[in-house]
Write a protein that holds these residues in place. Sequence first.
Motif, PDB file in Angstrom:
ATOM      1  N   LEU A 192     -33.528  56.824  10.202  1.00 28.40           N
ATOM      2  CA  LEU A 192     -32.629  56.382   9.135  1.00 28.40           C
ATOM      3  C   LEU A 192     -32.467  54.863   9.054  1.00 28.40           C
ATOM      4  CD1 LEU A 192     -30.928  57.146   6.779  1.00 28.40           C
ATOM      5  CD2 LEU A 192     -29.068  57.780   8.326  1.00 28.40           C
ATOM      6  N   PRO A 193     -32.340  54.130  10.171  1.00 29.10           N
ATOM      7  CA  PRO A 193     -32.267  52.667  10.043  1.00 29.10           C
ATOM      8  C   PRO A 193     -33.474  52.070   9.319  1.00 29.10           C
ATOM      9  CG  PRO A 193     -31.569  53.332  12.236  1.00 29.10           C
ATOM     10  CD  PRO A 193     -32.128  54.559  11.569  1.00 29.10           C
ATOM     11  N   VAL A 194     -34.647  52.636   9.563  1.00 28.73           N
ATOM     12  CA  VAL A 194     -35.849  52.153   8.882  1.00 28.73           C
ATOM     13  C   VAL A 194     -35.792  52.501   7.401  1.00 28.73           C
ATOM     14  CG1 VAL A 194     -38.368  52.305   8.788  1.00 28.73           C
ATOM     15  CG2 VAL A 194     -37.187  52.375  10.993  1.00 28.73           C
ATOM     16  N   ILE A 195     -35.295  53.703   7.077  1.00 28.38           N
ATOM     17  CA  ILE A 195     -35.153  54.103   5.678  1.00 28.38           C
ATOM     18  C   ILE A 195     -34.174  53.180   4.960  1.00 28.38           C
ATOM     19  CG2 ILE A 195     -34.360  55.952   4.154  1.00 28.38           C
ATOM     20  CD1 ILE A 195     -35.303  57.945   6.279  1.00 28.38           C
ATOM     21  N   ILE A 196     -33.099  52.799   5.645  1.00 27.19           N
ATOM     22  CA  ILE A 196     -32.125  51.872   5.063  1.00 27.19           C
ATOM     23  C   ILE A 196     -32.781  50.529   4.758  1.00 27.19           C
ATOM     24  CG2 ILE A 196     -30.105  50.462   5.660  1.00 27.19           C
ATOM     25  CD1 ILE A 196     -28.945  52.942   7.036  1.00 27.19           C
ATOM     26  N   MET A 197     -33.580  50.050   5.687  1.00 30.52           N
ATOM     27  CA  MET A 197     -34.290  48.792   5.469  1.00 30.52           C
ATOM     28  C   MET A 197     -35.247  48.901   4.279  1.00 30.52           C
ATOM     29  SD  MET A 197     -35.049  47.905   9.489  1.00 30.52           S
ATOM     30  CE  MET A 197     -35.986  46.410   9.172  1.00 30.52           C
ATOM     31  N   PHE A 198     -35.928  50.027   4.174  1.00 34.00           N
ATOM     32  CA  PHE A 198     -36.861  50.249   3.065  1.00 34.00           C
ATOM     33  C   PHE A 198     -36.119  50.291   1.738  1.00 34.00           C
ATOM     34  CE2 PHE A 198     -39.502  53.049   0.359  1.00 34.00           C
ATOM     35  CZ  PHE A 198     -40.682  52.318   0.378  1.00 34.00           C
ATOM     36  N   TYR A 199     -34.953  50.951   1.715  1.00 32.24           N
ATOM     37  CA  TYR A 199     -34.138  50.977   0.492  1.00 32.24           C
ATOM     38  C   TYR A 199     -33.746  49.565   0.081  1.00 32.24           C
ATOM     39  CZ  TYR A 199     -29.889  50.851  -2.229  1.00 32.24           C
ATOM     40  OH  TYR A 199     -28.963  50.509  -3.169  1.00 32.24           O
ATOM     41  N   ASP A 200     -33.265  48.784   1.025  1.00 30.71           N
ATOM     42  CA  ASP A 200     -32.849  47.410   0.716  1.00 30.71           C
ATOM     43  C   ASP A 200     -34.005  46.610   0.115  1.00 30.71           C
ATOM     44  OD1 ASP A 200     -30.283  47.836   1.585  1.00 30.71           O
ATOM     45  OD2 ASP A 200     -30.569  46.904   3.540  1.00 30.71           O
ATOM     46  N   TYR A 201     -35.168  46.725   0.737  1.00 31.98           N
ATOM     47  CA  TYR A 201     -36.331  45.959   0.291  1.00 31.98           C
ATOM     48  C   TYR A 201     -36.743  46.337  -1.132  1.00 31.98           C
ATOM     49  CZ  TYR A 201     -41.049  44.029   0.186  1.00 31.98           C
ATOM     50  OH  TYR A 201     -42.186  43.346  -0.166  1.00 31.98           O
ATOM     51  N   CYS A 202     -36.621  47.625  -1.453  1.00 28.96           N
ATOM     52  CA  CYS A 202     -37.090  48.115  -2.760  1.00 28.96           C
ATOM     53  C   CYS A 202     -36.055  47.968  -3.875  1.00 28.96           C
ATOM     54  CB  CYS A 202     -37.492  49.583  -2.652  1.00 28.96           C
ATOM     55  SG  CYS A 202     -38.943  49.891  -1.633  1.00 28.96           S
ATOM     56  N   SER A 208     -32.460  39.635   1.261  1.00 27.60           N
ATOM     57  CA  SER A 208     -32.640  38.690   2.356  1.00 27.60           C
ATOM     58  C   SER A 208     -32.511  39.451   3.673  1.00 27.60           C
ATOM     59  CB  SER A 208     -31.600  37.572   2.304  1.00 27.60           C
ATOM     60  OG  SER A 208     -31.646  36.790   3.478  1.00 27.60           O
ATOM     61  N   PHE A 209     -33.605  39.547   4.396  1.00 29.53           N
ATOM     62  CA  PHE A 209     -33.585  40.261   5.667  1.00 29.53           C
ATOM     63  C   PHE A 209     -32.586  39.621   6.628  1.00 29.53           C
ATOM     64  CE2 PHE A 209     -35.065  40.771  10.044  1.00 29.53           C
ATOM     65  CZ  PHE A 209     -35.168  42.154  10.130  1.00 29.53           C
ATOM     66  N   ARG A 210     -32.559  38.316   6.680  1.00 27.93           N
ATOM     67  CA  ARG A 210     -31.689  37.605   7.623  1.00 27.93           C
ATOM     68  C   ARG A 210     -30.223  37.939   7.378  1.00 27.93           C
ATOM     69  NH1 ARG A 210     -32.634  31.287   8.229  1.00 27.93           N
ATOM     70  NH2 ARG A 210     -34.607  32.186   8.990  1.00 27.93           N
ATOM     71  N   LYS A 211     -29.820  38.008   6.117  1.00 28.39           N
ATOM     72  CA  LYS A 211     -28.423  38.278   5.805  1.00 28.39           C
ATOM     73  C   LYS A 211     -28.023  39.711   6.156  1.00 28.39           C
ATOM     74  CE  LYS A 211     -27.974  34.879   2.072  1.00 28.39           C
ATOM     75  NZ  LYS A 211     -27.715  34.682   0.611  1.00 28.39           N
ATOM     76  N   ARG A 212     -29.018  40.587   6.226  1.00 26.50           N
ATOM     77  CA  ARG A 212     -28.708  41.999   6.466  1.00 26.50           C
ATOM     78  C   ARG A 212     -28.930  42.421   7.920  1.00 26.50           C
ATOM     79  NH1 ARG A 212     -27.956  45.346   2.054  1.00 26.50           N
ATOM     80  NH2 ARG A 212     -27.780  44.115   0.150  1.00 26.50           N
ATOM     81  N   ILE A 213     -29.273  41.478   8.760  1.00 28.65           N
ATOM     82  CA  ILE A 213     -29.474  41.791  10.177  1.00 28.65           C
ATOM     83  C   ILE A 213     -28.250  42.461  10.811  1.00 28.65           C
ATOM     84  CG2 ILE A 213     -29.712  40.729  12.464  1.00 28.65           C
ATOM     85  CD1 ILE A 213     -31.818  38.883  11.311  1.00 28.65           C
ATOM     86  N   PRO A 214     -27.007  41.999  10.542  1.00 29.67           N
ATOM     87  CA  PRO A 214     -25.845  42.687  11.144  1.00 29.67           C
ATOM     88  C   PRO A 214     -25.763  44.168  10.761  1.00 29.67           C
ATOM     89  CG  PRO A 214     -25.205  40.537  10.308  1.00 29.67           C
ATOM     90  CD  PRO A 214     -26.592  40.773   9.819  1.00 29.67           C
ATOM     91  N   LYS A 215     -26.110  44.489   9.512  1.00 28.13           N
ATOM     92  CA  LYS A 215     -26.087  45.888   9.092  1.00 28.13           C
ATOM     93  C   LYS A 215     -27.173  46.689   9.811  1.00 28.13           C
ATOM     94  CE  LYS A 215     -24.013  45.444   4.503  1.00 28.13           C
ATOM     95  NZ  LYS A 215     -24.157  45.759   3.061  1.00 28.13           N
ATOM     96  N   TYR A 216     -28.353  46.119   9.912  1.00 27.22           N
ATOM     97  CA  TYR A 216     -29.436  46.822  10.592  1.00 27.22           C
ATOM     98  C   TYR A 216     -29.113  47.001  12.076  1.00 27.22           C
ATOM     99  CZ  TYR A 216     -31.987  45.516   6.342  1.00 27.22           C
ATOM    100  OH  TYR A 216     -32.382  45.354   5.043  1.00 27.22           O
ATOM    101  N   ALA A 217     -28.504  45.984  12.663  1.00 22.33           N
ATOM    102  CA  ALA A 217     -28.122  46.076  14.077  1.00 22.33           C
ATOM    103  C   ALA A 217     -27.118  47.209  14.280  1.00 22.33           C
ATOM    104  CB  ALA A 217     -27.540  44.750  14.551  1.00 22.33           C
ATOM    105  N   ALA A 218     -26.176  47.350  13.341  1.00 17.61           N
ATOM    106  CA  ALA A 218     -25.193  48.424  13.429  1.00 17.61           C
ATOM    107  C   ALA A 218     -25.871  49.787  13.331  1.00 17.61           C
ATOM    108  CB  ALA A 218     -24.152  48.271  12.320  1.00 17.61           C
ATOM    109  N   ALA A 219     -26.853  49.890  12.444  1.00 22.99           N
ATOM    110  CA  ALA A 219     -27.561  51.159  12.277  1.00 22.99           C
ATOM    111  C   ALA A 219     -28.337  51.525  13.537  1.00 22.99           C
ATOM    112  CB  ALA A 219     -28.495  51.073  11.070  1.00 22.99           C
TER     113      ALA A 219
END
Length: 249
Positions: A192-202, A208-219
């Motif tokens: 799911l964390p990878v799916i979340i990253m894919f959703y954000d990118y698309c 901005s990957f850098r701005k979303r690092i805290p969210k990905y870290a939480a996931a």
Amino acid sequence: MRETNYSNRSIVIVLILLNIIIYFNGFFNEFVWDDSYLVKKNYYIRDAGNIKDLLTIEDKPATFSGTGYFRPFINLTYLLDYQLYGGKAYGFRLTNIILTTICSILLYFLVTIITSSRLTALMTALIFTAQAVHVEAVTFVTGRNNVVSTLFILLSLYYYVKSDKSGKPLYFAYSMIFLFLGAVSKEFAFLLPVIIMFYDYCFVKEYSFRKRIPKYAAAFSMVALYMAYRAAVVPMTGAFNLNTPKLYK
């Protein structure tokens, strides 16, 4: 607004009826295969006083000779079913049908908020509902781990998207809670964390990957939390290929 609500209500009714039609023919079947060990002969699910055990023991199917699984939330659903239906197989299958129906409805609303197209969302939900590959997960009682984990994955994604569109931190907190519950239901929620990253990118404008690092870290921390939970109560061998001591006694 009234027309939108009416249309959504009609679509929900269609999805409910379609799920009933598809899975009704297996409703009155008996327990099969691993159902016998994990449900029918599982004395832990017969008494609510066994909740502590259900949250801290492995599930070991009769057909599996190695280390068992660890999916404690599924055990709790079996416990609830047993309190409601006793040992009747139809009750456990009814729960599976209800859960997969909720998945279909959730998918419709998830795709709706992502694409803003009810037609796209409806077609996606219909294809998902009619997939023949789902039959075993729904009619095979112990296939429930697939249905429940999918349910929590969809809920996590739904609230993640809502938090992104509304900016409300509470929605993001819901998303992380459901991510963890998905992990304790079945391990494919680890994706799911990878799916979340894919959703954000698309779908996220000015991504901005850098701005979303805290969210990905939480996931990813929710996945780590599950791993820590499992390591604390059962040996992490088998699929994890690790040997950690059992801390819970």
